[in-house]
Design a protein around this motif. Structure first.
Motif, mmCIF file in Angstrom:
data_model
loop_
_atom_site.group_PDB
_atom_site.id
_atom_site.type_symbol
_atom_site.label_atom_id
_atom_site.label_comp_id
_atom_site.label_asym_id
_atom_site.label_seq_id
_atom_site.Cartn_x
_atom_site.Cartn_y
_atom_site.Cartn_z
ATOM 1 N N ILE A 28 0.822 -1.207 0.000
ATOM 2 C CA ILE A 28 0.000 0.000 0.000
ATOM 3 C C ILE A 28 0.860 1.263 0.000
ATOM 4 N N SER A 29 1.903 1.258 0.810
ATOM 5 C CA SER A 29 2.734 2.460 0.967
ATOM 6 C C SER A 29 3.844 2.565 -0.071
ATOM 7 N N ALA A 30 4.140 1.463 -0.766
ATOM 8 C CA ALA A 30 5.258 1.395 -1.713
ATOM 9 C C ALA A 30 6.592 1.648 -1.019
ATOM 10 N N LEU A 31 6.674 1.270 0.267
ATOM 11 C CA LEU A 31 7.906 1.400 1.041
ATOM 12 C C LEU A 31 8.415 0.009 1.397
ATOM 13 N N SER A 32 9.727 -0.126 1.472
ATOM 14 C CA SER A 32 10.309 -1.401 1.878
ATOM 15 C C SER A 32 10.169 -1.579 3.381
ATOM 16 N N ARG A 33 10.392 -2.803 3.833
ATOM 17 C CA ARG A 33 10.318 -3.114 5.262
ATOM 18 C C ARG A 33 11.261 -2.225 6.062
ATOM 19 N N SER A 34 12.504 -2.114 5.603
ATOM 20 C CA SER A 34 13.483 -1.311 6.347
ATOM 21 C C SER A 34 13.105 0.165 6.371
ATOM 22 N N THR A 35 12.548 0.673 5.291
ATOM 23 C CA THR A 35 12.120 2.079 5.258
ATOM 24 C C THR A 35 10.939 2.305 6.195
ATOM 25 N N ILE A 36 10.015 1.366 6.233
ATOM 26 C CA ILE A 36 8.873 1.488 7.137
ATOM 27 C C ILE A 36 9.366 1.579 8.574
ATOM 28 N N TYR A 37 10.241 0.655 8.986
ATOM 29 C CA TYR A 37 10.716 0.654 10.373
ATOM 30 C C TYR A 37 11.613 1.853 10.689
ATOM 31 N N ARG A 38 12.361 2.329 9.705
ATOM 32 C CA ARG A 38 13.167 3.537 9.925
ATOM 33 C C ARG A 38 12.258 4.744 10.143
ATOM 34 N N ARG A 39 11.209 4.855 9.349
ATOM 35 C CA ARG A 39 10.274 5.975 9.514
ATOM 36 C C ARG A 39 9.493 5.874 10.824
ATOM 37 N N ILE A 40 9.192 4.659 11.262
ATOM 38 C CA ILE A 40 8.544 4.493 12.568
ATOM 39 C C ILE A 40 9.465 5.046 13.656
ATOM 40 N N ALA A 41 10.743 4.704 13.605
ATOM 41 C CA ALA A 41 11.715 5.184 14.594
ATOM 42 C C ALA A 41 11.830 6.704 14.570
ATOM 43 N N GLU A 42 11.661 7.305 13.399
ATOM 44 C CA GLU A 42 11.726 8.763 13.257
ATOM 45 C C GLU A 42 10.402 9.439 13.598
ATOM 46 N N GLY A 43 9.338 8.662 13.814
ATOM 47 C CA GLY A 43 8.016 9.221 14.090
ATOM 48 C C GLY A 43 7.291 9.666 12.841
ATOM 49 N N ARG A 44 7.737 9.187 11.668
ATOM 50 C CA ARG A 44 7.154 9.610 10.401
ATOM 51 C C ARG A 44 6.265 8.553 9.755
ATOM 52 N N PHE A 45 5.940 7.490 10.505
ATOM 53 C CA PHE A 45 5.055 6.438 10.015
ATOM 54 C C PHE A 45 4.368 5.838 11.233
ATOM 55 N N PRO A 46 3.103 5.453 11.120
ATOM 56 C CA PRO A 46 2.402 4.895 12.286
ATOM 57 C C PRO A 46 3.034 3.575 12.733
ATOM 58 N N PRO A 47 3.197 3.378 14.029
ATOM 59 C CA PRO A 47 3.754 2.116 14.517
ATOM 60 C C PRO A 47 2.707 1.003 14.485
ATOM 61 N N PRO A 48 3.158 -0.255 14.419
ATOM 62 C CA PRO A 48 2.205 -1.365 14.461
ATOM 63 C C PRO A 48 1.673 -1.562 15.873
ATOM 64 N N VAL A 49 0.563 -2.251 15.956
ATOM 65 C CA VAL A 49 -0.003 -2.625 17.257
ATOM 66 C C VAL A 49 0.099 -4.142 17.388
ATOM 67 N N THR A 50 0.260 -4.618 18.604
ATOM 68 C CA THR A 50 0.341 -6.055 18.845
ATOM 69 C C THR A 50 -1.052 -6.654 18.745
ATOM 70 N N LEU A 51 -1.159 -7.705 17.943
ATOM 71 C CA LEU A 51 -2.443 -8.369 17.743
ATOM 72 C C LEU A 51 -2.562 -9.620 18.592
ATOM 73 N N GLY A 52 -1.476 -10.044 19.174
ATOM 74 C CA GLY A 52 -1.470 -11.238 20.010
ATOM 75 C C GLY A 52 -0.305 -12.128 19.635
ATOM 76 N N GLY A 53 0.351 -12.677 20.642
ATOM 77 C CA GLY A 53 1.514 -13.514 20.363
ATOM 78 C C GLY A 53 2.590 -12.699 19.673
ATOM 79 N N ARG A 54 3.092 -13.215 18.572
ATOM 80 C CA ARG A 54 4.119 -12.497 17.806
ATOM 81 C C ARG A 54 3.537 -11.702 16.646
ATOM 82 N N ALA A 55 2.234 -11.683 16.518
ATOM 83 C CA ALA A 55 1.585 -10.996 15.398
ATOM 84 C C ALA A 55 1.394 -9.513 15.695
#
Length: 79
Positions: A28-55
């Motif tokens: 959807i975002s056309a961003l790679s995994r590493s870019t998504i997590y880098r932007r999360i660390a910078e506060g420029r992308f919404p962080p994931p929420v825990t759905l249960g277990g490791r999900a």
């Protein structure tokens, strides 16, 4: 830009999921995994929420906020 919906199947009605997993978020975002997590660390992308277990997943509303204005998006953690 409206939020993309999954491809409808004949068996189930077309309903957008409440949470999206990393593969869909990347598509959807056309961003790679590493870019998504880098932007999360910078506060420029919404962080994931825990759905249960490791999900984990991203809430549809959080992704829509980013899609509406990706350059101005800033995540502020709840206090």
């Amino acid at each position: 830009m409206p939020f993309p919906r999954p491809t409808p199947s004949k068996a189930a009605p077309s309903v957008a999921p409440a949470f999206y997993r990393l593969r869909e978020v990347s598509r959807i975002s056309a961003l790679s995994r590493s870019t998504i997590y880098r932007r999360i660390a910078e506060g420029r992308f919404p962080p994931p929420v825990t759905l249960g277990g490791r999900a984990s997943g991203w809430a549809r509303e959080a992704l829509q906020a980013w899609i509406d204005d990706p350059e101005a998006y800033r995540f502020t953690p709840p206090s």
